[in-house]
Motif scaffolding. Structure first.
Motif, PDB file in Angstrom:
ATOM      1  N   GLN A 174       0.813  -1.202   0.000  1.00 24.46           N
ATOM      2  CA  GLN A 174       0.000   0.000   0.000  1.00 24.46           C
ATOM      3  C   GLN A 174       0.857   1.268   0.000  1.00 24.46           C
ATOM      4  O   GLN A 174       0.538   2.256  -0.660  1.00 24.46           O
ATOM      5  CB  GLN A 174      -0.919  -0.001   1.230  1.00 24.46           C
ATOM      6  CG  GLN A 174      -1.958   1.112   1.237  1.00 24.46           C
ATOM      7  CD  GLN A 174      -2.999   0.935   0.138  1.00 24.46           C
ATOM      8  OE1 GLN A 174      -3.256  -0.192  -0.290  1.00 24.46           O
ATOM      9  NE2 GLN A 174      -3.547   2.045  -0.311  1.00 24.46           N
ATOM     10  N   SER A 175       1.942   1.226   0.754  1.00 27.70           N
ATOM     11  CA  SER A 175       2.832   2.386   0.828  1.00 27.70           C
ATOM     12  C   SER A 175       3.423   2.724  -0.535  1.00 27.70           C
ATOM     13  O   SER A 175       3.504   3.894  -0.929  1.00 27.70           O
ATOM     14  CB  SER A 175       3.954   2.115   1.836  1.00 27.70           C
ATOM     15  OG  SER A 175       4.859   3.197   1.871  1.00 27.70           O
ATOM     16  N   HIS A 227       0.704   4.195  -2.826  1.00 27.24           N
ATOM     17  CA  HIS A 227       0.392   5.571  -2.423  1.00 27.24           C
ATOM     18  C   HIS A 227       1.470   6.525  -2.926  1.00 27.24           C
ATOM     19  O   HIS A 227       1.177   7.613  -3.454  1.00 27.24           O
ATOM     20  CB  HIS A 227       0.274   5.651  -0.902  1.00 27.24           C
ATOM     21  CG  HIS A 227      -0.039   7.029  -0.403  1.00 27.24           C
ATOM     22  ND1 HIS A 227      -1.268   7.631  -0.581  1.00 27.24           N
ATOM     23  CD2 HIS A 227       0.741   7.944   0.248  1.00 27.24           C
ATOM     24  CE1 HIS A 227      -1.248   8.835  -0.051  1.00 27.24           C
ATOM     25  NE2 HIS A 227      -0.041   9.048   0.462  1.00 27.24           N
ATOM     26  N   SER A 228       2.717   6.126  -2.781  1.00 27.81           N
ATOM     27  CA  SER A 228       3.832   6.965  -3.223  1.00 27.81           C
ATOM     28  C   SER A 228       3.801   7.174  -4.737  1.00 27.81           C
ATOM     29  O   SER A 228       4.035   8.274  -5.237  1.00 27.81           O
ATOM     30  CB  SER A 228       5.163   6.320  -2.815  1.00 27.81           C
ATOM     31  OG  SER A 228       6.248   7.073  -3.293  1.00 27.81           O
ATOM     32  N   TRP A 274       1.147   7.046  -6.743  1.00 25.71           N
ATOM     33  CA  TRP A 274       0.039   7.911  -7.123  1.00 25.71           C
ATOM     34  C   TRP A 274       0.296   9.366  -6.766  1.00 25.71           C
ATOM     35  O   TRP A 274      -0.151  10.276  -7.467  1.00 25.71           O
ATOM     36  CB  TRP A 274      -1.265   7.421  -6.487  1.00 25.71           C
ATOM     37  CG  TRP A 274      -1.893   6.334  -7.300  1.00 25.71           C
ATOM     38  CD1 TRP A 274      -2.003   5.015  -6.981  1.00 25.71           C
ATOM     39  CD2 TRP A 274      -2.466   6.475  -8.605  1.00 25.71           C
ATOM     40  NE1 TRP A 274      -2.604   4.317  -7.996  1.00 25.71           N
ATOM     41  CE2 TRP A 274      -2.915   5.190  -9.010  1.00 25.71           C
ATOM     42  CE3 TRP A 274      -2.643   7.546  -9.472  1.00 25.71           C
ATOM     43  CZ2 TRP A 274      -3.519   4.948 -10.236  1.00 25.71           C
ATOM     44  CZ3 TRP A 274      -3.249   7.315 -10.698  1.00 25.71           C
ATOM     45  CH2 TRP A 274      -3.682   6.031 -11.071  1.00 25.71           C
ATOM     46  N   GLU A 275       1.037   9.610  -5.713  1.00 24.20           N
ATOM     47  CA  GLU A 275       1.416  10.988  -5.388  1.00 24.20           C
ATOM     48  C   GLU A 275       2.250  11.587  -6.512  1.00 24.20           C
ATOM     49  O   GLU A 275       2.051  12.737  -6.907  1.00 24.20           O
ATOM     50  CB  GLU A 275       2.204  11.019  -4.070  1.00 24.20           C
ATOM     51  CG  GLU A 275       1.358  10.904  -2.822  1.00 24.20           C
ATOM     52  CD  GLU A 275       2.185  11.069  -1.567  1.00 24.20           C
ATOM     53  OE1 GLU A 275       3.409  10.841  -1.634  1.00 24.20           O
ATOM     54  OE2 GLU A 275       1.617  11.432  -0.523  1.00 24.20           O
TER      55      GLU A 275
END
Length: 251
Positions: free
Chosen positions: A4-5, A8-9, A11-12
């Motif tokens: 997940q991390s 998330h990174s 997509w940022e």
């Protein structure tokens, strides 16, 4: 970085870069080469150039194409020339360019040094004279600053067209012509500087807001008439062009 991390990174980065990402950025965030190839195969990554992808769907905005071109040219690359002028708003874009669209015909990117790869659809300008002060970001896209963009445009634009772009940059608050005149002394000897200085130093140079005003000034120049003031406040109103009917008292 896992699970997940990592997602998330990624997509940022994608959101910050207008929907595109470079292969090296995916690897830095934990994706393997095999995972990248699998995502390409199932349509989650869409190649724009070698090592640069649109994420989720193949269509990106004009800013996505600009960002992708900079990423494709690697470290130190910046959007420049006509593409930079479009990003700054100095040069108008074709209606509809702000949304999803077909690939631009040509994107201008400047890269430091004398060597670079040839990339389809990108006009790569190899530069040995780029300095850190020339590199800024506009809407998170690396780009030449407005002054350097005008110098680059001056290498191929005519006097009247260049004057139009200077006026538009001033109207947008990107440059001040008087400060620009002194600023370009720092670039003495560089291609485009002499042409831009001639435009700024013309006896008849004046700030104008429209092509109609610029045409009026060309008529004034050809007729040998006095040069009027522009963008003046008269009786509480802003007027585009003003002549004073009272001569200044020499005393």
């Amino acid at each position: 970085m896992r699970g997940q991390s990592a997602r998330h990174s990624i997509w940022e980065v994608v959101e910050r870069q207008h929907g595109v990402i470079a292969r090296r950025q995916l690897l830095e965030r934990g994706l393997t080469r095999k995972t990248i190839e699998r995502r390409i195969a199932i349509g989650r990554l869409h190649p724009l150039w070698r090592g640069v992808y649109a994420v989720g769907r193949p269509k990106v905005t004009l800013r996505g194409w600009w960002m992708g071109a900079v990423l494709a040219c690697r470290t130190g690359a910046v959007l420049s020339h006509e593409s930079a002028a479009q990003l700054w708003g100095i040069r108008e874009t074709t209606p509809g360019n702000e949304g999803e669209q077909a690939r631009p015909r040509l994107i201008h990117v400047s890269v430091p040094g004398r060597k670079s790869h040839r990339l389809r659809g990108i006009r790569v300008h190899r530069r040995t004279d780029l300095v850190d002060a020339d590199h800024v970001q506009q809407e998170r896209i690396p780009v030449t600053d407005p002054a350097r963009t005008l110098i680059d445009l001056a290498t191929f634009l005519s006097g009247d067209r260049l004057e139009e772009y200077v006026n538009r940059a001033d109207k947008l608050g990107l440059v001040d012509p008087e400060r620009l005149r002194s600023h370009i002394d720092e670039y003495r000897g560089m291609s485009g500087v002499a042409s831009l200085r001639r435009t700024l130093d013309r006896r008849t140079f004046a700030l104008t807001d429209s092509e109609l005003e610029r045409r009026f000034f060309r008529l004034v120049r050809r007729s040998g008439l006095p040069i009027p003031k522009t963008q003046q406040r008269v009786a509480g109103f802003r007027v585009d062009i003003a002549y004073s009917l009272v001569k200044d008292d020499p005393d």
